[in-house]
Design an enzyme around this catalytic site. Structure first.
Site, mmCIF file in Angstrom:
data_model
loop_
_atom_site.group_PDB
_atom_site.id
_atom_site.type_symbol
_atom_site.label_atom_id
_atom_site.label_comp_id
_atom_site.label_asym_id
_atom_site.label_seq_id
_atom_site.Cartn_x
_atom_site.Cartn_y
_atom_site.Cartn_z
ATOM 1 N N ASP A 172 -86.436 -82.031 -51.639
ATOM 2 C CA ASP A 172 -87.022 -80.977 -50.877
ATOM 3 C C ASP A 172 -85.902 -80.410 -50.167
ATOM 4 O O ASP A 172 -84.652 -80.884 -50.194
ATOM 5 C CB ASP A 172 -88.109 -81.607 -49.724
ATOM 6 C CG ASP A 172 -87.716 -82.414 -48.708
ATOM 7 O OD1 ASP A 172 -86.634 -82.250 -48.006
ATOM 8 O OD2 ASP A 172 -88.368 -83.601 -48.322
ATOM 9 N N GLU A 173 -86.143 -79.184 -49.424
ATOM 10 C CA GLU A 173 -85.145 -78.512 -48.937
ATOM 11 C C GLU A 173 -84.156 -79.245 -48.057
ATOM 12 O O GLU A 173 -82.933 -79.026 -48.057
ATOM 13 C CB GLU A 173 -85.878 -77.434 -48.149
ATOM 14 C CG GLU A 173 -84.894 -76.299 -47.662
ATOM 15 C CD GLU A 173 -85.352 -74.946 -46.837
ATOM 16 O OE1 GLU A 173 -84.823 -74.138 -46.505
ATOM 17 O OE2 GLU A 173 -86.720 -75.099 -46.840
#
Length: 190
Positions: free
Chosen positions: A47-48
């Site tokens: 994820d980011e």
């Protein structure tokens, strides 16, 4: 015969594990880190806000094999609070998390508390400082990979993840790669 290409990347915090993002909000994408050939795909995602080892390939068969349940993925997680052996044991046995609106019981995994924190470059986006209380580190090794699974597992046992770094996929290790560094390899040792 197509000659496939393979890459190892230390994904920095703040980047999406993709090349195209169609929503209006501007995001940092993998293509900004390297001139990848057309058809390159990330094998799995981070994820980011997660960082660490990301494998990329132009070969869909290799991607399917590595994202399958046969290959181990190891994560180092910085946890909010001083994690207990009971919490580590709960994660080892499997915990209930939410996934696609359903309850899901994670498969048994390997989990251990790290006595000494792993040594990585400071994160590009600050987490917090010591005024917010103590933190601890754990190693979690899974073979499955549900959406935000490791973060959900640690939260389910009362220790939310503050920093998540994927250190290993199969036998491929993050090693000394610095965030944003990409190297091309002949193949993967998964």
């Amino acid at each position: 015969m197509t000659q496939h290409r393979h890459f190892i990347l230390h994904k920095p915090c703040g980047y999406l594990s993709q090349f195209i993002y169609n929503l209006k909000r501007k995001k940092k994408l993998l293509g900004a880190l390297h001139d990848f050939p057309p058809g390159t795909m990330s094998i799995g995602r981070l994820d980011e806000m997660s960082e660490g080892l990301l494998l990329l390939t132009t070969d869909g068969k290799v991607s399917n094999y590595i994202t399958g349940k046969k290959v181990e993925k190891e994560y180092y997680v910085q946890l909010d609070g001083l994690v207990t052996e009971e919490a580590i044991e709960q994660m080892r046995l499997g915990v209930e998390i939410g996934f696609s609106g359903q309850k899901y019981m994670t498969k048994p995994c390997q989990a251990s508390k790290l006595i000494d924190p792993p040594i990585f470059p400071p994160r590009s986006i600050r987490i917090r400082d010591d005024r917010h209380g103590p933190t601890s580190w754990a190693s979690i090794i899974i073979r499955e990979g549900k959406y935000r699974q490791v973060r959900k597992m640690s939260a389910a046992v009362g220790y939310p993840t503050l920093r998540l770094i994927r250190a290993r996929i199969g036998n491929e290790k993050l090693g000394p790669l610095v965030p944003g560094k990409v190297i091309e390899v002949d193949g993967f040792d998964a």
